[in-house]
Design an enzyme around this catalytic site. Structure first.
Site, PDB file in Angstrom:
ATOM      1  N   THR A  67       0.874  -1.176   0.000  1.00  0.00           N
ATOM      2  CA  THR A  67       0.000   0.000   0.000  1.00  0.00           C
ATOM      3  C   THR A  67       0.910   1.225   0.000  1.00  0.00           C
ATOM      4  OG1 THR A  67      -1.634  -1.180   1.324  1.00  0.00           O
ATOM      5  CG2 THR A  67      -1.832   1.220   1.216  1.00  0.00           C
TER       6      THR A  67
ATOM      7  N   LYS B 267      -7.586   1.267  -2.440  1.00  0.00           N
ATOM      8  CA  LYS B 267      -7.046   0.792  -1.154  1.00  0.00           C
ATOM      9  C   LYS B 267      -6.984   1.924  -0.122  1.00  0.00           C
ATOM     10  CE  LYS B 267      -4.825  -1.669   1.864  1.00  0.00           C
ATOM     11  NZ  LYS B 267      -5.616  -2.551   2.724  1.00  0.00           N
TER      12      LYS B 267
ATOM     13  N   LYS C  20       0.666   5.595   8.368  1.00  0.00           N
ATOM     14  CA  LYS C  20       1.042   5.796   6.962  1.00  0.00           C
ATOM     15  C   LYS C  20      -0.187   5.786   6.076  1.00  0.00           C
ATOM     16  CE  LYS C  20       1.885   2.285   4.623  1.00  0.00           C
ATOM     17  NZ  LYS C  20       1.474   1.311   3.628  1.00  0.00           N
TER      18      LYS C  20
HETATM   19  P1  NAD Z   1       5.830  -5.688   7.433  1.00  0.00           P
HETATM   20  O1  NAD Z   1       6.604  -4.520   7.931  1.00  0.00           O
HETATM   21  O2  NAD Z   1       5.449  -6.800   8.363  1.00  0.00           O
HETATM   22  O3  NAD Z   1       6.591  -6.365   6.170  1.00  0.00           O
HETATM   23  C1  NAD Z   1       7.297  -5.642   5.218  1.00  0.00           C
HETATM   24  C2  NAD Z   1       8.599  -6.386   4.954  1.00  0.00           C
HETATM   25  O4  NAD Z   1       9.327  -5.690   3.928  1.00  0.00           O
HETATM   26  C3  NAD Z   1       9.514  -6.452   6.176  1.00  0.00           C
HETATM   27  O5  NAD Z   1       9.793  -7.804   6.490  1.00  0.00           O
HETATM   28  C4  NAD Z   1      10.751  -5.684   5.743  1.00  0.00           C
HETATM   29  O6  NAD Z   1      11.958  -6.199   6.300  1.00  0.00           O
HETATM   30  C5  NAD Z   1      10.703  -5.851   4.229  1.00  0.00           C
HETATM   31  N1  NAD Z   1      11.499  -4.870   3.513  1.00  0.00           N
HETATM   32  C6  NAD Z   1      11.597  -3.522   3.698  1.00  0.00           C
HETATM   33  N2  NAD Z   1      12.469  -2.982   2.833  1.00  0.00           N
HETATM   34  C7  NAD Z   1      12.929  -4.003   2.072  1.00  0.00           C
HETATM   35  C8  NAD Z   1      13.878  -4.077   1.016  1.00  0.00           C
HETATM   36  N3  NAD Z   1      14.517  -2.988   0.561  1.00  0.00           N
HETATM   37  N4  NAD Z   1      14.132  -5.288   0.458  1.00  0.00           N
HETATM   38  C9  NAD Z   1      13.499  -6.406   0.922  1.00  0.00           C
HETATM   39  N5  NAD Z   1      12.605  -6.391   1.941  1.00  0.00           N
HETATM   40  C10 NAD Z   1      12.328  -5.199   2.501  1.00  0.00           C
HETATM   41  O7  NAD Z   1       4.525  -5.064   6.749  1.00  0.00           O
HETATM   42  P2  NAD Z   1       3.178  -5.824   6.349  1.00  0.00           P
HETATM   43  O8  NAD Z   1       2.214  -5.738   7.488  1.00  0.00           O
HETATM   44  O9  NAD Z   1       3.522  -7.144   5.743  1.00  0.00           O
HETATM   45  O10 NAD Z   1       2.636  -4.827   5.212  1.00  0.00           O
HETATM   46  C11 NAD Z   1       3.232  -4.772   3.917  1.00  0.00           C
HETATM   47  C12 NAD Z   1       2.362  -3.852   3.070  1.00  0.00           C
HETATM   48  O11 NAD Z   1       1.027  -4.376   3.003  1.00  0.00           O
HETATM   49  C13 NAD Z   1       2.230  -2.432   3.637  1.00  0.00           C
HETATM   50  O12 NAD Z   1       2.215  -1.509   2.583  1.00  0.00           O
HETATM   51  C14 NAD Z   1       0.898  -2.479   4.365  1.00  0.00           C
HETATM   52  O13 NAD Z   1       0.309  -1.189   4.470  1.00  0.00           O
HETATM   53  C15 NAD Z   1       0.104  -3.415   3.480  1.00  0.00           C
HETATM   54  N6  NAD Z   1      -0.978  -4.157   4.132  1.00  0.00           N
HETATM   55  C16 NAD Z   1      -0.817  -4.676   5.376  1.00  0.00           C
HETATM   56  C17 NAD Z   1      -1.881  -5.368   5.967  1.00  0.00           C
HETATM   57  C18 NAD Z   1      -1.766  -5.948   7.356  1.00  0.00           C
HETATM   58  O14 NAD Z   1      -2.806  -6.289   7.950  1.00  0.00           O
HETATM   59  N7  NAD Z   1      -0.569  -6.100   7.907  1.00  0.00           N
HETATM   60  C19 NAD Z   1      -3.088  -5.544   5.274  1.00  0.00           C
HETATM   61  C20 NAD Z   1      -3.195  -5.047   3.978  1.00  0.00           C
HETATM   62  C21 NAD Z   1      -2.128  -4.352   3.413  1.00  0.00           C
END
Ligand code: NAD
Length: 298
Positions: free
Chosen positions: A96, A171, A246
């Site tokens: 997102t 979204k 965010k």
């Molecule tokens: P998270 O922080 O748990 O996971 C993100 C991952 O990306 C982390 O493990 C981090 O180490 C990795 N990362 C960051 N920079 C990186 C790079 N340069 N190279 C490789 N890996 C890298 O976040 P999340 O909860 O999994 O959310 C991910 C996305 O999905 C966000 O944009 C969030 O808004 C969206 N989202 C989350 C949810 C939820 O319920 N958690 C639901 C829908 C959408």
């Protein structure tokens, strides 16, 4: 069987990539956090040493990263996706992120000869684990159609939204509503307890009444009512307060650009900012209930 590259194996990317493994695909995953990689490997993902190794020979690359800045780094870095993938590889960003970054990714991918879609998801960690996410996909119709085929093992709903960045627009508006609903649920839940209602009795009523919402059914912020709720696990994150801040910030920025007043959204944004200011940004966003019951650092 296809070869899937997966960049970003966190709370969402971990279980989503696991569902691609379960569907019989070879999944090569990369994350900068070794713990996230270890969890994914336990679910059958093959660890890649970097983006270059993950995308080599892949049919599709999924990115599931926190914010626009991370997506830019992963796509535009010297060893990033655009520099190292084959142009025949389909690119799907499910993070997102802000609309401006999404447009920049679309433009840069097209200029380099790639097909790219913005494909954010809704449904939380529980939906990611169950393979019941809703995907909203923006981009050229052919690329959207190809992405749909790959996405099926992770989704209950796959909805094309139109051209570039419309998935992110959908979204952002959805999550504005989610976080307002979460704040409303926190207030109703605490007030119900203070008026002497049993927490389960009140939830049973609200979940079949006009106070119902996804937040109430999935993230109920009072302990031991809803199995998927972070309130049962001391607010260990399923969706961090930082990510919620965010997302609601993305809605506020889009609203300002379109001169749309978001009086309630702006107020809910302040609640998440207060959690962050108190050092709780890494905890689950449903912890805003503690701003209602007064128990934050009590
Ligand atoms: P998270 O922080 O748990 O996971 C993100 C991952 O990306 C982390 O493990 C981090 O180490 C990795 N990362 C960051 N920079 C990186 C790079 N340069 N190279 C490789 N890996 C890298 O976040 P999340 O909860 O999994 O959310 C991910 C996305 O999905 C966000 O944009 C969030 O808004 C969206 N989202 C989350 C949810 C939820 O319920 N958690 C639901 C829908 C959408």
């Amino acid at each position: 069987m296809s070869v899937i590259a997966w960049i970003g194996l966190g709370n969402m990317g971990g279980p989503m990539s696991a569902n691609m493994v379960a569907a019989g695909h070879e999944v090569r995953g990369f994350d900068v956090n070794p713990d996230a990689v270890a969890t994914a490997v336990a679910a059958g993902v093959t660890a890649a040493a970097g983006i270059r190794e993950a995308v080599a020979g892949a049919d599709v690359v999924f990115t599931m990263l926190p914010k626009g800045e991370h997506a830019r780094a992963v796509y535009f870095g010297d060893d990033g996706v655009l520099a190292t993938a084959d142009t025949g590889t389909l690119l799907v960003d499910s993070s997102t992120i802000d609309i401006e970054t999404a447009q920049t990714l679309h433009d840069a991918a097209a200029a380099a000869g790639f097909r790219f879609v913005d494909a954010p998801v809704s449904g939380g960690m529980s939906g990611a684990t169950a393979g019941t996410l809703t995907f909203m996909i923006g981009g050229d119709a052919d690329a959207v159609s190809d992405a749909t085929t790959f996405i099926e093992p992770m989704a209950a709903n796959i909805i094309p939204t139109g051209g570039a960045t419309t998935g992110q627009a959908a979204k952002i508006c959805n999550n504005l509503m989610l976080f307002i609903n979460l704040a409303a649920t926190a207030e109703g839940a605490v007030l119900a307890e203070r008026l002497g209602l049993d927490k389960q009795v009140f939830w049973d009523i609200a979940s079949v009444s006009s106070g119902d919402s996804w937040a109430l059914r999935t993230w109920y912020p009072i302990k031991d009512v809803v199995a998927t709720a972070a309130s049962n696990r001391d607010f260990a994150p399923t969706f961090t307060a930082t990510l919620a801040s965010k997302d609601i910030g993305l809605a506020i920025a889009a609203a300002r650009a379109t001169e749309t007043p978001l009086e309630i959204g702006e107020h809910v944004a302040e609640l998440f900012q207060r959690l962050i200011d108190e050092g709780e940004g890494g905890k689950d966003c449903s912890m805003i209930v503690k701003l209602v019951d007064g128990s934050l650092h009590a």
